[in-house]
Scaffold this active site. Sequence first.
Site, PDB file in Angstrom:
ATOM      1  N   ARG A  21       1.181  -0.971   0.209  1.00 10.96           N
ATOM      2  CA  ARG A  21       0.137   0.142  -0.194  1.00 10.96           C
ATOM      3  C   ARG A  21       0.576   1.175   0.017  1.00 10.96           C
ATOM      4  NH1 ARG A  21      -2.330   1.073   4.769  1.00 10.96           N
ATOM      5  NH2 ARG A  21      -1.042  -1.303   6.339  1.00 10.96           N
ATOM      6  N   SER A 144      11.286  10.300   7.568  1.00  8.96           N
ATOM      7  CA  SER A 144      10.425  10.930   8.131  1.00  8.96           C
ATOM      8  C   SER A 144      11.206  12.342   8.540  1.00  8.96           C
ATOM      9  CB  SER A 144       9.514  10.694   8.784  1.00  8.96           C
ATOM     10  OG  SER A 144       8.715  11.917   9.789  1.00  8.96           O
ATOM     11  N   TYR A 157       7.742   6.982  17.349  1.00 11.66           N
ATOM     12  CA  TYR A 157       8.305   7.246  15.878  1.00 11.66           C
ATOM     13  C   TYR A 157       9.292   7.902  15.550  1.00 11.66           C
ATOM     14  CZ  TYR A 157       6.885   8.265  10.759  1.00 11.66           C
ATOM     15  OH  TYR A 157       6.242   7.822   9.759  1.00 11.66           O
ATOM     16  N   LYS A 161      12.872   7.111  12.777  1.00 13.33           N
ATOM     17  CA  LYS A 161      13.596   7.802  12.297  1.00 13.33           C
ATOM     18  C   LYS A 161      14.809   8.248  12.653  1.00 13.33           C
ATOM     19  CE  LYS A 161       9.713   5.843   9.891  1.00 13.33           C
ATOM     20  NZ  LYS A 161       9.945   5.840   8.520  1.00 13.33           N
TER      21      LYS A 161
END
Length: 247
Positions: A21, A144, A157, A161
């Site tokens: 996806r 990110s 998160y 990253k």
Amino acid sequence: MEENQEKNIQNKVAIVTGSSRGIGAEIVKTLSKNGYNVVLNYNKSKELAENIANNYSNVFTYKADVSKYDEVKDLIDYTMKKFKHIDLLVNNAGIDLVKTVTDTSVEEFDNILKTNLYSAFYASKEVLKYMINQKCGHIINISSIYGTTGASCEMAYSVSKAGLDAMTKSLAKELGLSNIRVNGIAPGIIDTDMNSFLSNDEKEDLYKEIPLKRMGTVSEIASCVLFLENNPYITGQIIQINGGWNI
Ligand code: NAP
């Protein structure tokens, strides 16, 4: 069926993790259209993965949970057995967690780190065994903006990253001698399922902080993968694609 557009590089082989996806799926399609043989790794979205493979003759699906070392090893072994070489690894698989630090459980923190960061270590470690022998190869880590800026209520998160960015720079230094490049792409906010939890009002608030006043598209990330592939003198860079969000 999509046709290969550049037959001259049709023998290149790429693995894209977490590509059933979103950004990963678009990277798979872009590489396929440009003549690569692509291994599309998925975990839960079997049907979506198979739909892509049914439409692109040089895409092959492989199920692996990238948070597990043994499954990542099997993914790399499958690819080597099938194609005998691997030219590009895109460490794209990732999950988000929006929680305050006090609400974040040890298990959740662990799961984010295993899925977003350890996975890239597992895949790089395995793929490099072959790339070092080949004396060529390229790894691209999908990071990110939060790896640099940090994000309130997305500590786990952001940490994953930031770790990925350090991995990119360290491996670029370590592997240059072996003619292997390692780069990163750090998106801002991109229109995928990962952001489907945002309300329209929340999106409008975010756009106020972004000079280009919109989300990015998956193709704006996928085209950068191709750009990095096509410039053999770029290594150790983390390309920011974020509409100017971090200026
Ligand atoms: P997405 O639409 O939520 O898709 C996530 C993909 O990761 C899916 O294909 C999913 O596969 C796969 N995945 C998740 N856990 C996995 C696991 N344990 N093993 C294997 N595959 C796994 O996310 P996206 O927005 O495309 O994000 C892709 C990457 O870009 C991530 O690393 C993300 O952190 C980064 N990124 C995204 C944004 C953004 O705004 N969207 C911004 C910055 C960075 P299954 O469905 O098959 O399980």
